[in-house]
Scaffold this active site. Structure first.
Site, mmCIF file in Angstrom:
data_model
loop_
_atom_site.group_PDB
_atom_site.id
_atom_site.type_symbol
_atom_site.label_atom_id
_atom_site.label_comp_id
_atom_site.label_asym_id
_atom_site.label_seq_id
_atom_site.Cartn_x
_atom_site.Cartn_y
_atom_site.Cartn_z
ATOM 1 N N PHE A 11 34.035 46.678 26.848
ATOM 2 C CA PHE A 11 35.408 46.198 26.690
ATOM 3 C C PHE A 11 35.357 45.007 25.723
ATOM 4 C CE2 PHE A 11 39.325 44.138 28.163
ATOM 5 C CZ PHE A 11 40.143 45.230 28.400
ATOM 6 N N ASP A 21 29.925 43.058 34.556
ATOM 7 C CA ASP A 21 31.372 43.041 34.595
ATOM 8 C C ASP A 21 31.812 44.243 35.437
ATOM 9 O OD1 ASP A 21 34.100 43.314 34.165
ATOM 10 O OD2 ASP A 21 33.986 42.491 32.130
ATOM 11 N N TYR A 53 43.435 43.107 39.348
ATOM 12 C CA TYR A 53 44.694 43.845 39.181
ATOM 13 C C TYR A 53 44.496 45.323 38.925
ATOM 14 C CZ TYR A 53 43.478 42.535 34.348
ATOM 15 O OH TYR A 53 42.816 42.314 33.175
ATOM 16 N N LYS A 54 43.230 45.778 38.906
ATOM 17 C CA LYS A 54 42.983 47.210 38.700
ATOM 18 C C LYS A 54 42.897 47.874 40.082
ATOM 19 C CE LYS A 54 41.236 46.259 34.130
ATOM 20 N NZ LYS A 54 40.077 45.891 33.288
ATOM 21 N N ARG A 103 42.981 58.979 29.590
ATOM 22 C CA ARG A 103 42.252 58.415 30.725
ATOM 23 C C ARG A 103 43.077 58.617 31.988
ATOM 24 N NH1 ARG A 103 40.398 52.187 30.684
ATOM 25 N NH2 ARG A 103 42.595 52.024 31.156
#
Ligand SMILES: *Cc1c(COP(=O)(O)O)cnc(C)c1O
Length: 433
Positions: A137, A219, A244-245, A394
């Site tokens: 990322f 991560d 928040y995922k 995705r």
């Protein structure tokens, strides 16, 4: 782990099979605890939806602000002064750590800065090199480069990047080989690659890093809350993640971090009063005494309204159990992969995610040459997926609020769209990803 999935049973009346699986799903009841905004919300690895528990926890925080004012720092339930620490205690079992090793603080990007910076400073005789991978990322690279530059180390020389062989996955053997090839002081890798959904072997990478006397951080943004971790037992040095995922704590919710106990007392790069030893924080001394826990890596005041929803959503996760969540996640992604093979392969779709369950996170990358327009068309129809360049749709069947019929329905809708070519006139340009 056996996802308990028999692919042959998807032949024949597909939706009947999906209904059967939903009827036997011990986590099915969690769906009604969430307020999911669309017919098919398959994007929980970008932003999880609100749950009743998260909303109630947030409402409670607002009430305590109203009723107690400043007294809420110690008088709220739980007291806000220790919110970062108490949420860390709740999260510790989710990542396999001791309570003192986890705290909730900052954002993920800030945590990459403070932890990579900390361990660049604390590396002793180790070289300043940091080993990352090509498919990371982007924010992780921005932060690592900045921390290298901050110390006068040219990233062109000291940032070592493991290349992907296929553009989708990272071979752990290549990480091991890079450790032998370069002078590496810190290995920093994701647990799950954000695009393909590959789950890396955390234990193997940790062991290899330590054999080369490097420290290792992960991560966990795309695995926390859906894949159980064992950070302490594997000897991981540090980790970061966002809430928040899969943790469903709301947009921009305060992030989390882990530091192994053996590193307590190491001086945090982004020192601030919230990371001070709690007992003496309000003596307002000029000298910084770091807390003797991961709490030392907090910076400023905990953002209470960005932390409260996490308290609620962690109650739900605790009720469900992270092992059961993983089991259902694998069953859903296995089912999705088999349906793509059977019903979409002839329409130019293929699976870009590893097929071995132990190498798969919680989402599936479906590759299609028109992925961008296909994703935009799905969104227009209330089927929320996201596009990741160059060719990935995705899809995330998050286990707490997605069922097998949802997966079946998604594949049916995608098939119809590809058969009719309905995506061909869609302008993908305006889509927000
Ligand atoms: C989502 C994500 C982030 C997000 O970082 P923020 O600071 O919360 O914006 C960072 N790293 C990875 C791997 C992610 O998936």
């Amino acid at each position: 782990m056996d996802p308990g999935f028999d692919p042959d049973r998807t032949h024949g009346d597909g939706v009947a099979y999906a209904r059967e699986r939903d009827a036997a799903d011990p986590l099915a009841g969690f769906r009604e605890r969430f307020d999911v905004p669309d017919d098919l919300y398959l994007d929980g690895n970008s932003l999880g939806p609100v749950s009743d528990a998260a909303e109630q926890a947030l409402d409670r925080a607002v009430e305590q602000w109203r009723d107690l004012g400043i007294r809420a720092w110690t008088g709220a339930d739980p007291p806000w002064f220790w919110y970062g620490e108490s949420l860390g205690d709740d999260l510790a079992p989710v990542v396999g750590a001791a309570p003192d090793e986890v705290v909730v603080a900052n954002s993920t990007t800030v945590n990459v800065h403070t932890l990579v910076g900390t361990f660049l400073d604390a590396r002793g005789d180790r070289p300043p090199g940091v080993l990352v991978n090509e498919l990371d990322f982007p924010t992780d690279h921005y932060a690592v480069r900045a921390q290298l530059r901050q110390r006068g180390h040219d990233p062109e020389e000291h940032l070592h990047v493991v290349e992907s062989r296929d553009g989708r996955t990272i071979d752990e053997a290549d990480v091991v080989a890079a450790l032998a090839e370069h002078d590496v002081g810190i290995v920093f890798m994701p647990s799950v690659l954000y695009r393909s959904g590959q789950l890396l072997d955390v234990e193997r990478i940790t062991d290899a890093a330590h054999e080369h006397d490097a420290l290792v951080g992960f991560d966990l943004a795309h695995s926390v809350g859906v894949v159980p971790h064992d950070l302490s037992a594997h000897g991981v040095d540090f980790a970061v993640w966002c809430s928040y995922k899969y943790l469903n704590a709301g947009p921009g919710a305060v992030a989390g971090l882990y530091v192994a106990e053996r590193h307590f007392g190491t001086r945090p790069t982004l020192a601030g009063w919230w990371g001070h030893e709690k007992a003496t924080q309000f003596e307002m001394r000029r000298e910084f005494t770091p807390a003797d826990s991961a709490g030392a890596w907090q910076t400023g005041t905990v953002p209470v309204f960005s932390a409260a929803p996490l308290a609620g959503s962690l109650e739900l996760l605790d009720e469900a159990g992270i092992e059961a969540v993983r089991e259902k996640s694998l069953a859903l992604t296995s089912y999705l992969v088999s349906l793509v093979d059977k019903r979409l392969a002839e329409l130019d779709c293929s699976v870009g995610t590893p097929r071995a369950p132990e190498a798969r996170g919680g989402h599936v990358a479906i590759e299609h040459p028109e992925a961008e327009r296909v994703s935009a068309t799905l969104r227009d129809r209330g089927v929320i997926v996201d596009f990741r360049p160059p060719n990935v749709v995705r899809v995330c069947p998050a286990p707490l609020y997605t069922g097998f019929v949802d997966v079946w329905e998604f594949v049916a809708q995608l098939r119809e769209l590809l058969e009719t070519g309905a995506y061909e006139d869609v302008d993908a340009g305006g889509e927000v990803t």
